[in-house]
Design an enzyme around this catalytic site. Structure first.
Site, PDB file in Angstrom:
ATOM      1  N   HIS A 166      -0.298   5.205 -25.882  1.00 59.84           N
ATOM      2  CA  HIS A 166      -1.497   5.976 -26.233  1.00 59.84           C
ATOM      3  C   HIS A 166      -1.189   7.463 -26.349  1.00 59.84           C
ATOM      4  CE1 HIS A 166      -5.773   7.464 -25.151  1.00 59.84           C
ATOM      5  NE2 HIS A 166      -5.666   7.286 -26.442  1.00 59.84           N
ATOM      6  N   SER A 190      -7.199   3.541 -28.139  1.00 59.87           N
ATOM      7  CA  SER A 190      -7.735   4.420 -27.086  1.00 59.87           C
ATOM      8  C   SER A 190      -8.469   3.603 -26.045  1.00 59.87           C
ATOM      9  CB  SER A 190      -8.780   5.379 -27.652  1.00 59.87           C
ATOM     10  OG  SER A 190      -8.339   5.992 -28.799  1.00 59.87           O
ATOM     11  N   GLU A 236       0.142   7.943 -22.628  1.00 60.73           N
ATOM     12  CA  GLU A 236      -0.108   6.903 -21.624  1.00 60.73           C
ATOM     13  C   GLU A 236       0.623   5.635 -22.070  1.00 60.73           C
ATOM     14  OE1 GLU A 236      -4.495   7.865 -19.752  1.00 60.73           O
ATOM     15  OE2 GLU A 236      -4.481   6.935 -21.727  1.00 60.73           O
ATOM     16  N   ASN A 291      -9.386   8.574 -20.458  1.00 58.49           N
ATOM     17  CA  ASN A 291     -10.742   8.312 -20.940  1.00 58.49           C
ATOM     18  C   ASN A 291     -11.648   7.750 -19.846  1.00 58.49           C
ATOM     19  OD1 ASN A 291     -10.282   9.385 -23.448  1.00 58.49           O
ATOM     20  ND2 ASN A 291      -9.687   7.445 -24.377  1.00 58.49           N
TER      21      ASN A 291
HETATM   22  N1  LIG Z   1      -8.203  10.245 -33.474  1.00 56.56           N
HETATM   23  C1  LIG Z   1      -7.981  10.367 -32.186  1.00 56.56           C
HETATM   24  O1  LIG Z   1      -8.341  11.373 -31.565  1.00 56.56           O
HETATM   25  C2  LIG Z   1      -7.253   9.290 -31.449  1.00 56.56           C
HETATM   26  C3  LIG Z   1      -6.563   9.619 -30.261  1.00 56.56           C
HETATM   27  C4  LIG Z   1      -5.835   8.616 -29.597  1.00 56.56           C
HETATM   28  C5  LIG Z   1      -5.828   7.318 -30.112  1.00 56.56           C
HETATM   29  N2  LIG Z   1      -6.537   7.033 -31.257  1.00 56.56           N
HETATM   30  C6  LIG Z   1      -6.469   5.666 -31.749  1.00 56.56           C
HETATM   31  O2  LIG Z   1      -5.538   5.625 -32.828  1.00 56.56           O
HETATM   32  C7  LIG Z   1      -5.934   4.606 -33.768  1.00 56.56           C
HETATM   33  C8  LIG Z   1      -6.054   5.227 -35.139  1.00 56.56           C
HETATM   34  O3  LIG Z   1      -7.023   6.265 -35.082  1.00 56.56           O
HETATM   35  P1  LIG Z   1      -7.077   7.417 -36.197  1.00 56.56           P
HETATM   36  O4  LIG Z   1      -7.949   8.477 -35.653  1.00 56.56           O
HETATM   37  O5  LIG Z   1      -5.706   7.737 -36.667  1.00 56.56           O
HETATM   38  O6  LIG Z   1      -7.866   6.641 -37.349  1.00 56.56           O
HETATM   39  P2  LIG Z   1      -7.834   6.923 -38.930  1.00 56.56           P
HETATM   40  O7  LIG Z   1      -9.085   6.317 -39.458  1.00 56.56           O
HETATM   41  O8  LIG Z   1      -7.526   8.348 -39.216  1.00 56.56           O
HETATM   42  O9  LIG Z   1      -6.580   6.059 -39.424  1.00 56.56           O
HETATM   43  C9  LIG Z   1      -6.557   4.671 -39.419  1.00 56.56           C
HETATM   44  C10 LIG Z   1      -5.723   4.234 -40.611  1.00 56.56           C
HETATM   45  O10 LIG Z   1      -5.561   2.827 -40.570  1.00 56.56           O
HETATM   46  C11 LIG Z   1      -5.527   2.374 -41.898  1.00 56.56           C
HETATM   47  N3  LIG Z   1      -5.748   0.935 -41.950  1.00 56.56           N
HETATM   48  C12 LIG Z   1      -6.906   0.261 -41.788  1.00 56.56           C
HETATM   49  N4  LIG Z   1      -6.681  -1.067 -41.955  1.00 56.56           N
HETATM   50  C13 LIG Z   1      -5.364  -1.217 -42.212  1.00 56.56           C
HETATM   51  C14 LIG Z   1      -4.540  -2.319 -42.463  1.00 56.56           C
HETATM   52  N5  LIG Z   1      -5.036  -3.568 -42.508  1.00 56.56           N
HETATM   53  N6  LIG Z   1      -3.223  -2.123 -42.703  1.00 56.56           N
HETATM   54  C15 LIG Z   1      -2.709  -0.880 -42.679  1.00 56.56           C
HETATM   55  N7  LIG Z   1      -3.448   0.228 -42.432  1.00 56.56           N
HETATM   56  C16 LIG Z   1      -4.761   0.051 -42.209  1.00 56.56           C
HETATM   57  C17 LIG Z   1      -6.617   3.187 -42.578  1.00 56.56           C
HETATM   58  O11 LIG Z   1      -6.461   3.167 -44.001  1.00 56.56           O
HETATM   59  C18 LIG Z   1      -6.398   4.553 -41.969  1.00 56.56           C
HETATM   60  O12 LIG Z   1      -5.510   5.351 -42.758  1.00 56.56           O
HETATM   61  C19 LIG Z   1      -7.220   4.018 -33.214  1.00 56.56           C
HETATM   62  O13 LIG Z   1      -6.913   2.877 -32.459  1.00 56.56           O
HETATM   63  C20 LIG Z   1      -7.754   5.124 -32.320  1.00 56.56           C
HETATM   64  O14 LIG Z   1      -8.577   4.642 -31.292  1.00 56.56           O
HETATM   65  C21 LIG Z   1      -7.216   7.989 -31.945  1.00 56.56           C
END
Ligand SMILES: NC(=O)c1ccc[n+]([C@@H]2O[C@H](COP(=O)([O-])OP(=O)(O)OC[C@H]3O[C@@H](n4cnc5c(N)ncnc54)[C@H](O)[C@@H]3O)[C@@H](O)[C@H]2O)c1
Length: 392
Positions: A139, A118, A151, A190
């Site tokens: 994104h 993000s 994005e 954002n």
């Molecule tokens: N949640 C949102 O609203 C949102 C929206 C857009 C983008 N994002 C971005 O998406 C990404 C993920 O966010 P999320 O909300 O899904 O987080 P989340 O915490 O739900 O999921 C992240 C996952 O990554 C896994 N992980 C961590 N280290 C790892 C590794 N070494 N190998 C494999 N898997 C690993 C974790 O176990 C977890 O299941 C981030 O970069 C976040 O900024 C999130």
């Protein structure tokens, strides 16, 4: 593009996997342990079931999508045959950098490596690889299966060919892509939303309005689907604060993280998910009375949004059309900031910025040179025949 691997099967990763599988692509989900992967598959099954129940897809499509999804805890094995790898691990730059190094070493040379970050730098991730031209930001918004916007972010070395391949893919997923031409923090949505939220926070911090007055004005006067404080509580104040810090590191005084937010996070009041943030969610959804809407001069939020939008255009990050599409689809705003500014008049918004800059002396209100230039040329908006857009 036939085979994709998603690294990180959390909130975003499992949704992205579901979308790709629905579009006929074979998907391997990777995470750190089997338990997380099992939960991700269960979540996809549940979501596909909902689509079938609501008659949005036939049962056959759900079955086929499910059959295209497999899981693996071994990243190297899972990317060995991929055409596309999408990284969606937690928002930590060091973690993402190490994942990009591993992905690059194990994925075929032709594979595109994308990040769903993000706020972090695509270029820094690309620099961990021997193929920066094939590294790109992809994104998605939460939840990916329902939100229409993606994005597509160009890192410093991303090739046009990679961007084009991602635009084609996003359309194949049934989503609308916008291109973010430079790897700026916060991309489009954002950046603009963050500026509006920060302004809302500082108005309340300075005691100039209550949060209910601000929220009433943005909902009932401007037509945003949620109030600024209501939205912050729903996103999670910890997430808001982390992204705020990254923006502050990148832009300094123009994007100062809110002290009010920091205090709530320290107290463990993270918003809807903990039952309390700005609002008390234990008593239900916040009730924001209509009568409060007239108490807050909402034009100052619009002026700040216009200024941030002008900066994106001035820095050649995005075109007005793409910014408007991104804000409407990414946040549910009823009109984009360029359309809105053209209607209200760039001259009056510029005056508002000058007034705020004079009053507070803060960098955030300093008008973008593009706005000064447009107004100087008489490009004051729709009624003048030219503003951000040209009118026949
Ligand atoms: N949640 C949102 O609203 C949102 C929206 C857009 C983008 N994002 C971005 O998406 C990404 C993920 O966010 P999320 O909300 O899904 O987080 P989340 O915490 O739900 O999921 C992240 C996952 O990554 C896994 N992980 C961590 N280290 C790892 C590794 N070494 N190998 C494999 N898997 C690993 C974790 O176990 C977890 O299941 C981030 O970069 C976040 O900024 C999130």
């Amino acid at each position: 593009m036939k085979k994709a691997t998603i690294i990180g099967a959390g909130a975003m990763g499992h949704g992205i996997g579901e979308l790709l599988a629905l579009a006929g692509i074979d998907v391997i989900l990777v995470d750190i342990d089997e338990e997380v992967l099992k939960k991700a598959v269960d979540n996809i099954q549940w979501s596909l079931g909902k689509f079938v129940e609501k008659k949005r897809i036939p049962e056959e499509d759900a079955k086929n999508a499910m059959a295209r999804i497999t899981t693996n805890v071994n990243l190297e094995e899972a990317v060995a045959d991929a055409d596309l790898v999408v990284e969606a691990v937690s928002e930590k730059l060091d973690l993402k950098k190490s994942i990009f190094k591993k992905m690059d070493a194990a994925a075929p040379g032709h594979a595109i490596l994308a990040s769903n970050t993000s706020s972090l730098s695509i270029t820094e991730m690309a620099n961990q690889t021997g193929r920066p031209e094939k590294v790109v930001g992809l994104h998605f918004f939460n939840p990916p299966v329902l939100m229409a916007l993606v994005e597509v972010v160009k890192g410093d070395g991303t090739s046009e060919e990679t961007v084009d391949a991602m635009l084609e893919l996003v359309k194949k997923l049934g989503k609308t892509p916008v291109v973010v031409r430079k790897d700026v923090r916060g991309f489009i949505v954002n950046r603009v939303l963050g500026a509006v939220m920060n302004e809302a926070f500082s108005v309340v911090e300075r005691g100039e309005a209550t949060m209910e007055e601000v929220d009433a004005a943005v909902k009932y006067k401007v037509g945003f689907p949620l109030g600024a404080f209501e939205l912050a509580d729903m996103i999670g104040l910890d997430v808001m604060y982390e992204v705020g810090k990254i923006m502050e590191d990148a832009y300094g005084d123009v994007a100062k993280a809110s002290p009010m937010l920091e205090k709530l996070v320290e107290e463990g009041n993270l918003g809807q998910k903990t039952g309390k943030g700005f609002y008390d969610w234990k008593v239900g959804r916040p009730r924001i009375p209509f009568r409060l809407a007239r108490k807050f001069d909402v034009q100052r939020l619009i002026a700040v949004a216009t200024n941030e939008t002008a900066r994106l255009i001035y820095d050649e990050v995005a075109e007005p059309e793409d910014i408007d599409i991104a804000m409407k689809l990414g946040t549910g705003w009823p009109q984009g900031p360029c359309e809105q500014a053209d209607k209200l008049g760039l001259d009056s918004l510029l005056s508002k910025l000058k007034e705020l800059h004079e009053k507070y002396g803060e960098e955030v209100y300093k008008p973008c040179p593009l706005l000064e230039d447009y107004v100087g040329k008489g490009w004051t908006g729709k009624s003048a025949g030219r503003g951000f857009y040209s009118y026949g």
